[in-house]
Design an enzyme around this catalytic site. Structure first.
Site, PDB file in Angstrom:
ATOM      1  N   ASP A 134      -7.213  17.678  13.550  1.00  0.00           N
ATOM      2  CA  ASP A 134      -8.294  16.711  13.371  1.00  0.00           C
ATOM      3  C   ASP A 134      -7.860  15.391  14.011  1.00  0.00           C
ATOM      4  O   ASP A 134      -6.875  14.793  13.558  1.00  0.00           O
ATOM      5  CB  ASP A 134      -8.448  16.499  11.852  1.00  0.00           C
ATOM      6  CG  ASP A 134      -9.848  16.189  11.423  1.00  0.00           C
ATOM      7  OD1 ASP A 134     -10.746  16.162  12.275  1.00  0.00           O
ATOM      8  OD2 ASP A 134     -10.033  15.999  10.205  1.00  0.00           O
TER       9      ASP A 134
ATOM     10  N   GLU B  95     -20.959  18.989   7.594  1.00  0.00           N
ATOM     11  CA  GLU B  95     -20.545  18.600   6.239  1.00  0.00           C
ATOM     12  C   GLU B  95     -21.705  17.964   5.475  1.00  0.00           C
ATOM     13  O   GLU B  95     -22.383  17.043   5.972  1.00  0.00           O
ATOM     14  CB  GLU B  95     -19.369  17.604   6.355  1.00  0.00           C
ATOM     15  CG  GLU B  95     -18.866  17.110   5.011  1.00  0.00           C
ATOM     16  CD  GLU B  95     -17.484  16.464   5.063  1.00  0.00           C
ATOM     17  OE1 GLU B  95     -16.838  16.478   6.137  1.00  0.00           O
ATOM     18  OE2 GLU B  95     -17.048  15.943   4.025  1.00  0.00           O
TER      19      GLU B  95
ATOM     20  N   GLU C  95     -15.178  13.799  14.946  1.00  0.00           N
ATOM     21  CA  GLU C  95     -16.436  13.489  14.263  1.00  0.00           C
ATOM     22  C   GLU C  95     -17.346  12.714  15.210  1.00  0.00           C
ATOM     23  O   GLU C  95     -16.894  11.770  15.865  1.00  0.00           O
ATOM     24  CB  GLU C  95     -16.155  12.637  13.018  1.00  0.00           C
ATOM     25  CG  GLU C  95     -15.305  13.347  11.984  1.00  0.00           C
ATOM     26  CD  GLU C  95     -15.005  12.473  10.772  1.00  0.00           C
ATOM     27  OE1 GLU C  95     -15.610  11.385  10.627  1.00  0.00           O
ATOM     28  OE2 GLU C  95     -14.157  12.882   9.956  1.00  0.00           O
TER      29      GLU C  95
ATOM     30  N   LYS D 119     -10.523  18.617  16.642  1.00  0.00           N
ATOM     31  CA  LYS D 119     -11.825  18.330  16.009  1.00  0.00           C
ATOM     32  C   LYS D 119     -12.063  16.825  16.055  1.00  0.00           C
ATOM     33  O   LYS D 119     -11.146  16.038  15.834  1.00  0.00           O
ATOM     34  CB  LYS D 119     -11.839  18.837  14.568  1.00  0.00           C
ATOM     35  CG  LYS D 119     -13.139  18.503  13.824  1.00  0.00           C
ATOM     36  CD  LYS D 119     -13.258  19.252  12.516  1.00  0.00           C
ATOM     37  CE  LYS D 119     -12.590  18.609  11.344  1.00  0.00           C
ATOM     38  NZ  LYS D 119     -13.049  17.230  11.034  1.00  0.00           N
TER      39      LYS D 119
ATOM     40  N   ASP E 102      -7.786  15.365   8.621  1.00  0.00           N
ATOM     41  CA  ASP E 102      -7.359  13.999   8.293  1.00  0.00           C
ATOM     42  C   ASP E 102      -7.599  13.718   6.803  1.00  0.00           C
ATOM     43  O   ASP E 102      -7.234  12.661   6.292  1.00  0.00           O
ATOM     44  CB  ASP E 102      -8.028  12.947   9.190  1.00  0.00           C
ATOM     45  CG  ASP E 102      -9.532  12.907   9.030  1.00  0.00           C
ATOM     46  OD1 ASP E 102     -10.104  13.760   8.318  1.00  0.00           O
ATOM     47  OD2 ASP E 102     -10.147  11.988   9.624  1.00  0.00           O
ATOM     48  N   SER E 103      -8.145  14.695   6.092  1.00  0.00           N
ATOM     49  CA  SER E 103      -8.164  14.645   4.621  1.00  0.00           C
ATOM     50  C   SER E 103      -6.740  14.493   4.078  1.00  0.00           C
ATOM     51  O   SER E 103      -6.554  14.141   2.912  1.00  0.00           O
ATOM     52  CB  SER E 103      -8.811  15.918   4.046  1.00  0.00           C
ATOM     53  OG  SER E 103      -8.237  17.075   4.630  1.00  0.00           O
TER      54      SER E 103
HETATM   55  O1  KIV Z   1     -10.313  16.406   7.166  1.00  0.00           O
HETATM   56  C1  KIV Z   1     -10.795  17.455   6.705  1.00  0.00           C
HETATM   57  O2  KIV Z   1     -10.200  18.141   5.870  1.00  0.00           O
HETATM   58  C2  KIV Z   1     -12.104  17.850   7.174  1.00  0.00           C
HETATM   59  C3  KIV Z   1     -12.808  18.933   6.437  1.00  0.00           C
HETATM   60  C4  KIV Z   1     -13.290  18.449   5.143  1.00  0.00           C
HETATM   61  C5  KIV Z   1     -13.887  19.543   7.247  1.00  0.00           C
HETATM   62  O3  KIV Z   1     -12.595  17.292   8.115  1.00  0.00           O
END
Ligand code: KIV
Length: 244
Positions: free
Chosen positions: A64, A162, A95, A93, A25-26
């Site tokens: 994510d 992280e 969090e 993934k 989600d970056s």
């Molecule tokens: O969203 C992302 O790119 C991430 C990584 C920084 C682990 O969660």
């Protein structure tokens, strides 16, 4: 592990031997230009997952789950995860710490592979008071270990950790039986992840301490990504200068 958001970069990752592509989600920051990952929608993640999957033949693809697409209940998380798997992801993934373990159990018992994400959780940036190193006190490090154990006992088959002190990354990796992928968590983790744009030196302003620009002194993106893979595999990245 490296992030990618489109078919061309995913194909490059495949070619140079990246084992896992994270559709992070970056993307909210590096693709959409937001100041955080919070505005990213599940539809955005699904779109970029489809793009990445279209360019990939070998690497495992992790999607994510975006802010708001899994926190409310296990059922909400399952619907989001099912959409991600339908888009071609092999794993999702999320969090969260111990509080997320029942959701992880709900998903994994229903056939959804899950990667947990502990330590600095960017979707909680406002609750954390900024992008800060986590696990710095003995109590905080202990809580992180409990989070990691709870998530893996619930069925998570991989963890991202992280921005924690190197010793905490090492202790966490030793404490669980699944691969632990670090970002700013030291070289003792089982593997490493970087945001693609960081690995190529494409970021406005000063790079975070844990970032290395692999394009420096190389003449192609492909050779930069190959150098990242080699440096992670031979243990030369992250170096002491990238650790907390
Ligand atoms: O969203 C992302 O790119 C991430 C990584 C920084 C682990 O969660």
């Amino acid at each position: 592990m490296l992030t990618a958001y489109d078919a061309s970069f995913a194909a490059l990752c495949d070619r140079v031997g990246v084992d896992v592509i994270l559709v992070g989600d970056s993307l909210g920051m590096v693709i959409q230009g937001h100041a955080s990952t919070l505005p990213v929608s599940l539809a955005d993640v699904l779109y970029h997952t489809r793009c990445v999957v279209a360019g990939t033949t070998k690497a495992m693809v992790v999607a994510d789950l975006s802010f708001g697409s899994y926190q409310a209940s296990a059922e909400v998380a399952y619907a989001s995860a099912a959409a991600a798997l339908a888009a071609g992801a092999h794993m999702v993934k999320m969090e969260g710490g111990e509080w997320l373990a029942p959701t992880v159990a709900f998903l994994t018992t229903r056939g959804v592979p899950v990667c947990g994400h502990v330590g600095l959780q960017p979707q909680s940036v406002h609750a954390l008071g900024g992008y800060r190193v986590q696990g710095k006190t003995q109590d905080a490090a202990g809580a992180l270990l409990s989070d990691a154990r709870a998530l893996t006992l619930a069925g998570a088959s991989m963890l991202v950790v992280e921005c924690v002190p190197r010793q905490v990354g090492a202790a966490l990796t030793a404490a669980v039986k699944v691969p632990v992928i670090g970002i700013g968590a030291g070289p003792e983790c089982s593997g490493q992840v970087l945001v693609m744009h960081d690995a190529l030196g494409i970021q406005p302003g000063r790079a975070a301490r844990f970032v290395r620009n692999f394009l420096l002194e190389r003449d192609s993106i492909e050779s930069a990504l190959a150098a990242y893979v080699a440096a992670v595999k031979d243990g030369s990245f992250p170096g002491p200068e990238h650790c907390f």
